[in-house]
Design a protein around this motif. Structure first.
Motif, PDB file in Angstrom:
ATOM      1  N   GLY A   1      45.778  68.189  -5.381  1.00 54.63           N
ATOM      2  CA  GLY A   1      46.115  68.727  -4.227  1.00 54.63           C
ATOM      3  C   GLY A   1      47.847  68.888  -4.182  1.00 54.63           C
ATOM      4  O   GLY A   1      48.561  69.113  -4.969  1.00 54.63           O
ATOM      5  N   ARG A   2      48.070  69.310  -2.873  1.00 49.40           N
ATOM      6  CA  ARG A   2      49.505  69.558  -2.506  1.00 49.40           C
ATOM      7  C   ARG A   2      50.336  68.640  -2.957  1.00 49.40           C
ATOM      8  O   ARG A   2      50.117  67.278  -2.668  1.00 49.40           O
ATOM      9  CB  ARG A   2      49.853  69.952  -0.944  1.00 49.40           C
ATOM     10  N   LEU A   3      51.512  68.740  -3.611  1.00 50.18           N
ATOM     11  CA  LEU A   3      52.688  67.552  -3.536  1.00 50.18           C
ATOM     12  C   LEU A   3      53.462  67.564  -2.391  1.00 50.18           C
ATOM     13  O   LEU A   3      54.204  68.401  -1.984  1.00 50.18           O
ATOM     14  CB  LEU A   3      53.388  68.080  -4.746  1.00 50.18           C
ATOM     15  N   ASN A   4      52.542  66.577  -1.466  1.00 53.13           N
ATOM     16  CA  ASN A   4      53.097  66.392  -0.276  1.00 53.13           C
ATOM     17  C   ASN A   4      54.736  66.295  -0.067  1.00 53.13           C
ATOM     18  O   ASN A   4      55.183  66.898   0.796  1.00 53.13           O
ATOM     19  CB  ASN A   4      52.467  65.386   0.580  1.00 53.13           C
ATOM     20  N   HIS A   5      55.129  65.114  -0.896  1.00 55.77           N
ATOM     21  CA  HIS A   5      56.450  64.825  -0.722  1.00 55.77           C
ATOM     22  C   HIS A   5      56.914  63.901  -2.050  1.00 55.77           C
ATOM     23  O   HIS A   5      56.143  63.407  -2.765  1.00 55.77           O
ATOM     24  CB  HIS A   5      56.818  63.821   0.386  1.00 55.77           C
ATOM     25  N   ILE A   6      58.138  63.831  -2.186  1.00 51.92           N
ATOM     26  CA  ILE A   6      58.785  63.050  -3.290  1.00 51.92           C
ATOM     27  C   ILE A   6      59.605  61.968  -2.447  1.00 51.92           C
ATOM     28  O   ILE A   6      60.258  62.394  -1.403  1.00 51.92           O
ATOM     29  CB  ILE A   6      59.729  63.543  -4.310  1.00 51.92           C
ATOM     30  N   GLY A   7      59.203  60.791  -2.779  1.00 53.11           N
ATOM     31  CA  GLY A   7      60.115  59.473  -2.081  1.00 53.11           C
ATOM     32  C   GLY A   7      61.142  59.396  -2.741  1.00 53.11           C
ATOM     33  O   GLY A   7      61.402  58.899  -3.960  1.00 53.11           O
ATOM     34  N   VAL A   8      62.226  59.110  -2.052  1.00 52.93           N
ATOM     35  CA  VAL A   8      63.674  58.978  -2.411  1.00 52.93           C
ATOM     36  C   VAL A   8      64.108  57.760  -1.642  1.00 52.93           C
ATOM     37  O   VAL A   8      64.184  57.630  -0.576  1.00 52.93           O
ATOM     38  CB  VAL A   8      64.459  60.170  -2.173  1.00 52.93           C
ATOM     39  N   ALA A   9      64.402  56.710  -2.370  1.00 44.86           N
ATOM     40  CA  ALA A   9      64.966  55.401  -1.925  1.00 44.86           C
ATOM     41  C   ALA A   9      66.573  55.568  -1.787  1.00 44.86           C
ATOM     42  O   ALA A   9      67.197  56.122  -2.494  1.00 44.86           O
ATOM     43  CB  ALA A   9      64.822  54.450  -2.625  1.00 44.86           C
ATOM     44  N   THR A  10      66.863  55.184  -0.516  1.00 43.41           N
ATOM     45  CA  THR A  10      68.480  55.025  -0.409  1.00 43.41           C
ATOM     46  C   THR A  10      69.006  53.878   0.543  1.00 43.41           C
ATOM     47  O   THR A  10      68.187  53.163   1.289  1.00 43.41           O
ATOM     48  CB  THR A  10      68.539  56.511   0.556  1.00 43.41           C
ATOM     49  N   PRO A  11      69.975  53.548   0.123  1.00 43.97           N
ATOM     50  CA  PRO A  11      70.666  52.312   0.818  1.00 43.97           C
ATOM     51  C   PRO A  11      71.030  52.784   2.295  1.00 43.97           C
ATOM     52  O   PRO A  11      71.199  51.722   3.219  1.00 43.97           O
ATOM     53  CB  PRO A  11      71.864  51.928   0.113  1.00 43.97           C
ATOM     54  N   SER A  12      71.044  53.933   2.437  1.00 42.09           N
ATOM     55  CA  SER A  12      71.583  54.491   3.990  1.00 42.09           C
ATOM     56  C   SER A  12      70.873  55.909   4.529  1.00 42.09           C
ATOM     57  O   SER A  12      71.172  56.987   3.725  1.00 42.09           O
ATOM     58  CB  SER A  12      73.018  54.573   4.134  1.00 42.09           C
ATOM     59  N   ILE A  13      69.778  55.823   5.067  1.00 43.21           N
ATOM     60  CA  ILE A  13      69.325  57.130   5.478  1.00 43.21           C
ATOM     61  C   ILE A  13      70.195  58.044   6.262  1.00 43.21           C
ATOM     62  O   ILE A  13      70.295  59.343   6.028  1.00 43.21           O
ATOM     63  CB  ILE A  13      68.063  56.983   6.425  1.00 43.21           C
ATOM     64  N   ALA A  14      71.254  57.436   7.098  1.00 39.80           N
ATOM     65  CA  ALA A  14      72.430  58.279   7.613  1.00 39.80           C
ATOM     66  C   ALA A  14      73.070  58.918   6.715  1.00 39.80           C
ATOM     67  O   ALA A  14      73.431  60.240   6.785  1.00 39.80           O
ATOM     68  CB  ALA A  14      72.848  57.328   8.505  1.00 39.80           C
ATOM     69  N   ASP A  15      73.588  58.127   5.309  1.00 38.81           N
ATOM     70  CA  ASP A  15      74.196  58.923   4.597  1.00 38.81           C
ATOM     71  C   ASP A  15      73.369  60.135   3.979  1.00 38.81           C
ATOM     72  O   ASP A  15      73.960  61.073   3.302  1.00 38.81           O
ATOM     73  CB  ASP A  15      74.695  57.848   3.569  1.00 38.81           C
ATOM     74  N   SER A  16      72.283  59.810   3.427  1.00 40.56           N
ATOM     75  CA  SER A  16      71.302  60.741   2.716  1.00 40.56           C
ATOM     76  C   SER A  16      71.117  61.910   3.557  1.00 40.56           C
ATOM     77  O   SER A  16      71.271  63.019   3.388  1.00 40.56           O
ATOM     78  CB  SER A  16      70.064  60.094   2.624  1.00 40.56           C
ATOM     79  N   ILE A  17      70.872  61.718   5.087  1.00 41.51           N
ATOM     80  CA  ILE A  17      70.603  63.042   5.691  1.00 41.51           C
ATOM     81  C   ILE A  17      72.258  63.550   5.815  1.00 41.51           C
ATOM     82  O   ILE A  17      71.963  64.939   5.686  1.00 41.51           O
ATOM     83  CB  ILE A  17      70.555  62.585   7.221  1.00 41.51           C
ATOM     84  N   ALA A  18      73.356  63.044   5.992  1.00 42.63           N
ATOM     85  CA  ALA A  18      74.417  63.914   5.680  1.00 42.63           C
ATOM     86  C   ALA A  18      74.490  64.734   4.373  1.00 42.63           C
ATOM     87  O   ALA A  18      74.898  65.702   4.453  1.00 42.63           O
ATOM     88  CB  ALA A  18      75.638  62.985   5.904  1.00 42.63           C
ATOM     89  N   HIS A  19      74.008  64.052   3.308  1.00 46.46           N
ATOM     90  CA  HIS A  19      74.259  64.684   2.166  1.00 46.46           C
ATOM     91  C   HIS A  19      73.095  65.791   2.037  1.00 46.46           C
ATOM     92  O   HIS A  19      73.596  66.861   1.608  1.00 46.46           O
ATOM     93  CB  HIS A  19      73.632  63.705   0.694  1.00 46.46           C
ATOM     94  N   TYR A  20      71.734  65.752   2.423  1.00 41.18           N
ATOM     95  CA  TYR A  20      70.922  66.841   2.408  1.00 41.18           C
ATOM     96  C   TYR A  20      71.376  67.983   3.384  1.00 41.18           C
ATOM     97  O   TYR A  20      71.250  69.028   3.058  1.00 41.18           O
ATOM     98  CB  TYR A  20      69.475  66.398   2.832  1.00 41.18           C
ATOM     99  N   ARG A  21      72.100  67.579   4.538  1.00 45.56           N
ATOM    100  CA  ARG A  21      72.168  68.548   5.529  1.00 45.56           C
ATOM    101  C   ARG A  21      73.799  69.310   5.105  1.00 45.56           C
ATOM    102  O   ARG A  21      73.694  70.702   5.090  1.00 45.56           O
ATOM    103  CB  ARG A  21      72.800  68.113   7.035  1.00 45.56           C
ATOM    104  N   ASP A  22      74.784  68.454   4.794  1.00 49.01           N
ATOM    105  CA  ASP A  22      76.195  69.122   4.559  1.00 49.01           C
ATOM    106  C   ASP A  22      76.084  69.726   3.116  1.00 49.01           C
ATOM    107  O   ASP A  22      77.136  70.640   2.830  1.00 49.01           O
ATOM    108  CB  ASP A  22      76.925  68.075   4.790  1.00 49.01           C
ATOM    109  N   VAL A  23      75.620  68.848   2.158  1.00 47.75           N
ATOM    110  CA  VAL A  23      75.984  69.388   0.775  1.00 47.75           C
ATOM    111  C   VAL A  23      74.729  70.501   0.013  1.00 47.75           C
ATOM    112  O   VAL A  23      75.028  71.311  -0.456  1.00 47.75           O
ATOM    113  CB  VAL A  23      76.025  68.319  -0.177  1.00 47.75           C
ATOM    114  N   MET A  24      73.514  69.906   0.544  1.00 47.44           N
ATOM    115  CA  MET A  24      72.524  70.703  -0.088  1.00 47.44           C
ATOM    116  C   MET A  24      71.908  71.786   0.897  1.00 47.44           C
ATOM    117  O   MET A  24      71.151  72.767   0.552  1.00 47.44           O
ATOM    118  CB  MET A  24      71.199  69.732  -0.448  1.00 47.44           C
TER     119      MET A  24
END
Lengths: 146, 146
Positions: B4-27
């Motif tokens: 089936g579809r590869l629905n998602h890849i699960g990425v562990a992070t110590p801080s969702i807030a920091d990761s959101i900033a990374h995916y939004r601002d860098v990626m």
């Protein structure tokens, strides 16, 4: 910079043949490419296609097996003998602009831009600068707009 | 069993807030959901959407942060303090049939079928039986054919 397609997830394996059997016979994959060698990258490669709503053009699973004793994935497999998730790869429209962007963000780029498994230019970013994830950036193949 | 579809890849992070900033601002991610708690799974969760040729319906990046000191991802983050690739998730049409299929293949299932982050039933398969990859199987949400 705009987030591009998640082209593939790179999965290291001690045996592409065993992994192909797993994805075909256990997971039910219907589209798996023939393995081929990428000696410059030190890996043998094949791709498992996954579906989207509109076809088999989903994020691929890139199976990578060491090409020889100097393969850059030998260290990963020493730590993960059964294999595992090795990297992720996002598409960009312009590889040179992307390289400049990530350099400007202070992200370490691992080596020169080179030709990847899909025949387009790629580079890798250091996992320590990318939330712990070895990240490949790949120019979208011509004719495959998104 | 059909892949089936590869629905998602699960990425562990110590801080969702920091990761959101990374995916939004860098990626350059443009679609990121609000984080929410999944206390039964011991994680906080949010999703980063990725594009396909036909929209933002590509494989998602599921960011997961520990919910408390009993979170099942604390061990992973102790080994990978910057975070990293934690699991992959494939969709199936019928979760009960999928469970029976993997049991018949001799694959170890981790715990009971339960409700996952997308509100549909899920279960996890042991990474040692799945090519070194912690694998989530998720029933496709109703109305999202593939």
């Amino acid at each position: 910079m705009k987030l591009g397609r998640l082209n593939h997830i790179g999965v290291a394996t001690p045996s592409i043949a065993d992994s192909i059997a797993h994805y075909r016979d256990v997971m039910g994959a219907t589209h798996i490419t023939e393995p081929f060698d990428l000696p410059e990258q030190g890996v043998k490669v094949c791709f498992v296609d996954t579906p989207t709503e509109s076809g088999m053009n989903g994020t691929q699973i890139e199976l990578i097996e060491p090409y020889d004793e100097n393969s850059p994935i030998n260290g990963f497999l020493a730590k993960n003998p059964a294999g595992g998730q090795h990297h992720v790869c996002f598409e960009v429209e312009d590889i040179a602009a992307a390289r400049e962007w990530f350099e400007g963000q202070g992200k370490r780029i691992l080596g020169p831009t080179r030709i990847g498994a899909h025949g387009t230019p790629i580079f890798f970013l250091h996992p320590k600068d990318m939330q712990g994830i070895l990240t490949e950036i790949m120019e979208t193949p011509q004719g495959e707009g998104h």
